[in-house]
Design a protein around this motif. Structure first.
Motif, short mmCIF file in Angstrom:
data_model
loop_
_atom_site.label_atom_id
_atom_site.label_comp_id
_atom_site.label_asym_id
_atom_site.label_seq_id
_atom_site.Cartn_x
_atom_site.Cartn_y
_atom_site.Cartn_z
N ALA A 10 0.80 -1.08 -0.06
CA ALA A 10 -0.04 0.22 0.12
C ALA A 10 0.86 1.14 -0.07
CB ALA A 10 -0.90 0.02 1.21
N THR A 11 0.83 1.91 -1.01
CA THR A 11 1.67 3.33 -1.21
C THR A 11 0.89 4.48 -1.38
OG1 THR A 11 3.04 1.67 -2.12
CG2 THR A 11 3.61 4.15 -2.38
N LEU A 12 0.92 5.47 -0.62
CA LEU A 12 0.44 6.69 -0.69
C LEU A 12 1.48 7.83 -1.55
CD1 LEU A 12 -1.93 8.73 -0.23
CD2 LEU A 12 -0.67 9.40 2.07
N ASP A 13 1.14 7.95 -2.82
CA ASP A 13 2.11 8.51 -3.64
C ASP A 13 1.60 10.01 -3.89
OD1 ASP A 13 3.75 9.76 -5.79
OD2 ASP A 13 3.05 8.01 -7.26
N SER A 17 2.11 15.45 -9.68
CA SER A 17 1.59 15.03 -11.16
C SER A 17 0.40 15.69 -11.48
CB SER A 17 1.45 13.42 -10.82
OG SER A 17 0.22 13.31 -10.18
N THR A 18 -0.01 15.49 -12.61
CA THR A 18 -1.32 16.23 -12.92
C THR A 18 -2.45 15.39 -12.48
OG1 THR A 18 -1.21 14.41 -14.99
CG2 THR A 18 -0.24 16.79 -15.14
N GLU A 19 -2.60 14.22 -11.93
CA GLU A 19 -3.66 13.45 -11.53
C GLU A 19 -3.58 13.82 -9.81
OE1 GLU A 19 -3.12 9.38 -12.11
OE2 GLU A 19 -3.11 9.56 -14.21
N GLY A 20 -2.60 14.46 -9.12
CA GLY A 20 -2.51 14.67 -7.80
C GLY A 20 -2.33 13.35 -7.10
N PRO A 21 -2.26 13.26 -5.75
CA PRO A 21 -1.64 12.26 -4.83
C PRO A 21 -2.68 11.06 -5.09
CG PRO A 21 -2.54 14.18 -3.57
CD PRO A 21 -2.63 14.45 -4.87
N LYS A 22 -2.27 9.73 -4.86
CA LYS A 22 -2.97 8.53 -5.04
C LYS A 22 -2.60 7.62 -4.23
CE LYS A 22 -4.99 9.25 -8.97
NZ LYS A 22 -6.49 9.23 -9.08
N LEU A 23 -3.47 6.86 -3.69
CA LEU A 23 -2.94 5.73 -2.93
C LEU A 23 -3.60 4.50 -3.86
CD1 LEU A 23 -2.76 4.24 -0.19
CD2 LEU A 23 -5.32 4.00 0.07
N HIS A 24 -2.10 3.76 -3.74
CA HIS A 24 -2.07 2.38 -4.63
C HIS A 24 -2.16 1.26 -3.80
CE1 HIS A 24 -1.39 4.89 -8.24
NE2 HIS A 24 -0.80 5.48 -7.77
N ASP A 84 -4.22 11.47 4.53
CA ASP A 84 -3.06 10.77 4.93
C ASP A 84 -3.50 9.39 5.59
OD1 ASP A 84 -1.16 12.67 4.08
OD2 ASP A 84 -1.23 14.01 5.87
N TRP A 85 -4.08 8.41 4.69
CA TRP A 85 -4.02 7.36 5.08
C TRP A 85 -2.87 6.53 5.84
CZ3 TRP A 85 -9.02 6.94 4.33
CH2 TRP A 85 -9.83 7.45 3.20
N THR A 86 -3.18 5.88 6.89
CA THR A 86 -1.98 5.26 7.66
C THR A 86 -2.24 3.76 7.47
OG1 THR A 86 -3.73 5.28 9.64
CG2 THR A 86 -2.10 6.90 9.30
N PHE A 87 -3.45 2.96 7.29
CA PHE A 87 -3.54 1.46 7.16
C PHE A 87 -4.65 1.17 6.02
CE2 PHE A 87 -2.09 1.85 11.69
CZ PHE A 87 -0.93 0.83 11.77
N VAL A 88 -4.48 0.01 5.59
CA VAL A 88 -5.41 -0.62 4.58
C VAL A 88 -5.89 -1.78 5.33
CG1 VAL A 88 -5.69 -1.60 2.33
CG2 VAL A 88 -4.31 0.46 2.54
N GLU A 89 -7.13 -2.06 5.15
CA GLU A 89 -7.56 -3.45 5.66
C GLU A 89 -8.30 -3.89 4.60
OE1 GLU A 89 -8.41 -2.54 10.17
OE2 GLU A 89 -10.18 -2.86 8.98
N VAL A 102 0.68 1.86 5.59
CA VAL A 102 0.77 2.49 4.21
C VAL A 102 2.04 3.37 4.20
CG1 VAL A 102 0.10 4.51 2.69
CG2 VAL A 102 -1.69 3.08 3.97
N ASP A 103 2.81 2.98 3.06
CA ASP A 103 4.21 3.41 2.91
C ASP A 103 3.88 4.84 1.98
OD1 ASP A 103 5.73 1.29 3.66
OD2 ASP A 103 5.42 0.38 1.83
N ARG A 104 4.82 5.83 2.36
CA ARG A 104 4.89 6.97 1.53
C ARG A 104 5.64 7.51 0.77
NH1 ARG A 104 1.82 6.95 5.91
NH2 ARG A 104 0.03 8.51 6.37
N VAL A 105 5.45 7.92 -0.38
CA VAL A 105 6.41 8.38 -1.39
C VAL A 105 6.07 9.97 -1.58
CG1 VAL A 105 7.33 8.32 -3.52
CG2 VAL A 105 6.15 6.35 -2.43
N CYS A 106 7.15 10.91 -1.33
CA CYS A 106 6.90 12.17 -1.41
C CYS A 106 7.82 12.89 -2.31
CB CYS A 106 7.08 12.83 0.00
SG CYS A 106 5.71 12.46 1.13
#
Length: 106
Positions: A10-13, A17-24, A84-89, A102-106
């Protein structure tokens, strides 16, 4: 029924970008045969107001004629990442399958 699963990320990017931040969210699940499609969708159950994304693992049978052999399938989910998601279930049949940070990429 237990679903074999592995390789969850789980990555919070938040990179510009033109799309804005995304959670993958992505992972691998083992399904009964290649005719079963696996997907991740947002839970339609009532949600708590916290920083946890809750997803359902959905398995859908297709009408395809396929060999009856267990198959691994990659599943993915992406959504707006302005929170700012912290966990995914991830749940399957209302049972918790996996909980991850959730890992973060800044």
């Amino acid at each position: 029924m237990t679903i074999e699963n592995s390789n969850w990320t789980a990555t919070l990017d938040k990179m510009p970008s033109t799309e804005g931040p995304k959670l993958h969210v992505s992972g691998t699940v083992t399904v009964a045969n290649p005719g079963v499609r696996a997907s991740l969708v947002r839970r339609d159950k009532p949600m708590f107001k916290d920083l946890v994304v809750r997803l359902d693992l959905c398995l859908e049978n297709t009408d395809a004629i396929v060999l009856q052999v267990e198959t691994e399938q990659a599943v993915r989910f992406s959504t707006d990442g302005t929170t700012d998601w912290t966990f995914v279930e991830i749940y399957h049949n209302d049972a918790l399958l996996v909980r991850m940070g959730v890992d973060r990429v800044c």
